[in-house]
Design a protein around this motif. Structure first.
Motif, PDB file in Angstrom:
ATOM      1  N   ARG B  68       0.941  -1.202  -0.120  1.00  0.00           N
ATOM      2  CA  ARG B  68       0.005   0.190  -0.028  1.00  0.00           C
ATOM      3  C   ARG B  68       0.807   1.286   0.105  1.00  0.00           C
ATOM      4  N   ARG B  69       1.782   1.295   0.907  1.00  0.00           N
ATOM      5  CA  ARG B  69       2.864   2.392   1.054  1.00  0.00           C
ATOM      6  C   ARG B  69       3.634   2.640  -0.159  1.00  0.00           C
ATOM      7  N   ARG B  72       1.725   4.151  -3.021  1.00  0.00           N
ATOM      8  CA  ARG B  72       1.381   5.659  -2.848  1.00  0.00           C
ATOM      9  C   ARG B  72       2.754   6.277  -3.112  1.00  0.00           C
ATOM     10  N   SER B  73       3.801   5.849  -2.667  1.00  0.00           N
ATOM     11  CA  SER B  73       5.040   6.650  -2.826  1.00  0.00           C
ATOM     12  C   SER B  73       5.529   6.840  -4.054  1.00  0.00           C
ATOM     13  N   GLY B  75       3.559   7.109  -6.710  1.00  0.00           N
ATOM     14  CA  GLY B  75       2.492   7.488  -7.496  1.00  0.00           C
ATOM     15  C   GLY B  75       1.790   6.503  -8.254  1.00  0.00           C
ATOM     16  N   GLY B  76       2.070   5.071  -8.080  1.00  0.00           N
ATOM     17  CA  GLY B  76       1.443   4.070  -8.832  1.00  0.00           C
ATOM     18  C   GLY B  76       2.086   3.690 -10.082  1.00  0.00           C
ATOM     19  N   ASP B 212      -3.683   6.413 -12.410  1.00  0.00           N
ATOM     20  CA  ASP B 212      -5.165   6.856 -11.505  1.00  0.00           C
ATOM     21  C   ASP B 212      -6.376   6.289 -12.096  1.00  0.00           C
ATOM     22  N   GLN B 215      -6.306   2.280 -11.532  1.00  0.00           N
ATOM     23  CA  GLN B 215      -6.816   2.278 -10.233  1.00  0.00           C
ATOM     24  C   GLN B 215      -8.386   2.416 -10.175  1.00  0.00           C
TER      25      GLN B 215
END
Lengths: 412, 412
Positions: B68-69, B72-73, B75-76, B212, B215
């Motif tokens: 998960r982290r 996020r870091s 940006g996918g 994005d 996702q």
């Protein structure tokens, strides 16, 4: 439900031993075996305060709709209830509604009351019209038995379906300086549908109380007893709990839902309902263990209850208990997925007195020793989820091959 | 999820056959049997758009928190994922977090990427630290296999635990005038905790899409596929679905979650996720039947889903199906108790094509004939609850003696 009321045990207490009540039962032919009673009558000598808690299932049986309406139209007074096992009178359309009404009328004749004063409960196979001719034919004998007070103890047996054991309990408390009695009988082995147990419960008391207050006390008590009970997570078309209070002619009547007399009423009801709920879990279909799940340290009681229920209904937890397996992972996982925010780091789990998990990680434990402790009739699970004031307790049973056999190996 | 997109079948589609992806697997010693691979690597040749849907369980494993982290870091974006079976790295405290990080670092070395570009998934027993020395020792060989493209097909087998069969599927759709491929592999037999299957799924595509939008599409698709799948109603500590899209260097990139190209992306993802979800239900622990529950006529899709889920999770419905029993009462009861207001008079139930219940009452049917129709590998339940526009579909399986044997007869 904690109170300082002294509750006196009366384990042999039966409904007909409570002043103002009589019961009768017989076999009328709804159950196949002729030695099994299947029609029962609970009668109050004079109009009693009556209260009911009914299934919330949208698919509800004709007797449920009938009894709900009858209680409303009498303002919460009744002269008794007629109960049959072997046929639920559910999904039976307009005929079902007529049959429920006729049962009330026949029972009212037997008791010598108005039809509206009699409630009706049914349990058993759904989707089949009641064989009313058998019930009609049996009523004169049932009425005679009621008058002559014969076979009163059979009431608790006549309401059973797949239950293996009869479920009764009683207790006494002091109200207004007098001893009042509570006795109850229930049936239920946890199933919902055709040929199965659904939960029916009957509580009689000679407590002097008005209907509104009895209803309030019963609803509160059921919420913490029968509503904290799960065998397979289903609610039936027929679930009904009725309470009757015969002390409506006492010199002093409890008219408010507060104070020490109200607490005494609650304590008496709670003791009987709690005992009956435990007995249902212990007699759950295929059950080898009665399981008590306690959740503490939650934000509030509601959150604790959601967590306790998730654990009590998890097939993985229930199969682990069937195998005497101290599988802490399944318990913690069930708690973690129920929608209530918990932090594993703040959790502590105890099974049968052994600490298995704390602060996000398993504790070292002797699996054989814990397994052996679980190999009794009762298993206790205590999960603390923080330091909040909320707590809850659920009763359930394990999930065994017996459950599958009863429910899958049966063919329509 | 209905659309006019033409989806071309590609059932033999494997992740490594999608342009831009390679996979490798081997046995490193987490599973006991040496012929069972238990460590696998999925690598993207260049940074791929990456998206993830993770367990909502509060008790989540270290690799879930790590991945998960990482997503996020970056940006996918990601260069791949390392997966192990046999040990979930859950409830393992700080050591677990360190081990997940080290797995990412080791995999990054093998791929030639930054540690943050590698995601991590684990599945298997919970509460035990990973034997990292075995993973460390196996990495050089895993890296060689990846370079030389050997044993790529074993990826789908290396992620299994109690699954009986490998689960893969693929398809092709047109996007921006080109054919793009989708291939997926997943594991899951429906259980949550020690020594069990948890759901892990991996989808690779060469669709040209920004993170994005990928996702968004994945979340929507998972909501209607993997999130409409139940074996025993539990979610695990490790459930993860990851999607990687290698077309990030294509001349035209999908940057908006609408329009025909987005619909094509959704259709491709849906086809693969739907197929994998079905395969999980069919391979559910002890399953003899794949069951599809469709609810229609509800007020909205959400209400339909609540009803479908209640039916799909009811032990009484599931045991009836195990016994090929057309027990309409249990299905209607489960629908009636789920909290959504339904009227039995407006319901109509069809099982395996046979109409069993309508307008509050059972229809006449030949029980033996329906039972015989249920005696195949697939059972379909269709419940109409009114004339509203809401519908939903759930996959599940039956509840059998096999389930009890797997889960109760195992001792810790």
């Amino acid at each position: 439900m904690k109170s300082n009321v002294r509750v006196i045990e009366w384990p042999e207490g039966m409904i007909h031993a409570v002043p103002g009540f009589r019961t009768a039962a017989l076999h009328c032919g709804l159950k196949r075996k002729s030695d099994k009673p299947d029609l029962a009558l609970l009668a109050c000598d004079r109009p009693a305060a009556a209260a009911g808690v009914f299934t919330t299932n949208c698919v509800c049986a004709a007797p449920v709709a009938y009894s709900r309406r009858a209680l409303r139209s009498t303002g919460g007074y009744a002269r008794g209830v007629i109960v049959n096992a072997g046929n639920a009178n559910a999904c039976t359309g307009q005929q079902g509604a007529r049959d429920a009404r006729e049962m009330a009328r026949l029972a009212a004749q037997a008791v010598g009351a108005r039809p509206i004063d009699l409630l009706v409960c049914s349990t058993g196979v759904i989707g089949h019209p009641l064989p009313m001719e058998r019930i009609r034919a049996a009523m004169p004998l049932l009425a005679r038995r009621l008058r002559h007070r014969r076979g009163q103890g059979d009431f608790a047996r006549a309401i059973l379906t797949t239950d293996l054991v009869r479920k009764t309990d009683g207790c006494k408390v002091r109200m207004f300086g007098r001893t009042v009695r509570f006795a109850g009988a229930c049936k239920g082995s946890g199933m919902i549908a055709p040929r199965m147990a659904t939960l029916l419960g009957f509580i009689a008391t000679d407590a002097p109380v008005v209907p509104d207050v009895l209803q309030r006390a019963l609803s509160e008590v059921v919420d913490r007893t029968f509503n904290c009970l799960t065998v397979d997570g289903d609610t039936s078309t027929n679930d009904t709990i009725l309470a009757f209070a015969s002390g409506t002619h006492a010199p002093r009547l409890l008219k408010e839902a507060r104070g020490p007399e109200y607490e005494a009423l609650q304590a008496g009801l709670y003791r009987v309902c709690d005992s009956l709920a435990r007995q249902v879990a212990a007699d759950g279909e295929g059950a080898q263990h009665l399981v008590t799940v306690v959740v503490g340290g939650a934000k509030d009681d509601r959150q604790a209850r959601v967590i306790a229920r998730a654990i009590a209904e998890s097939p993985l937890v229930k199969t682990a208990i069937a195998g005497n397996d101290p599988n802490w992972g399944r318990i913690v996982c069930a708690a973690g997925r129920c929608g209530i925010r918990i932090r594993p780091e703040e959790c502590a789990l105890t099974v049968c007195g052994f600490d298995l998990f704390k602060a996000g990680q398993p504790l070292p434990f002797d699996a054989a020793k814990v397994s052996s402790a679980m190999d009794g009739t009762e298993v206790s699970i205590v999960l603390m989820v923080g330091d909040g004031p909320g707590s809850a307790r659920f009763y359930t049973c394990d999930l065994t091959h017996g459950y599958i056999t009863i429910n899958a190996d049966y063919h329509t």
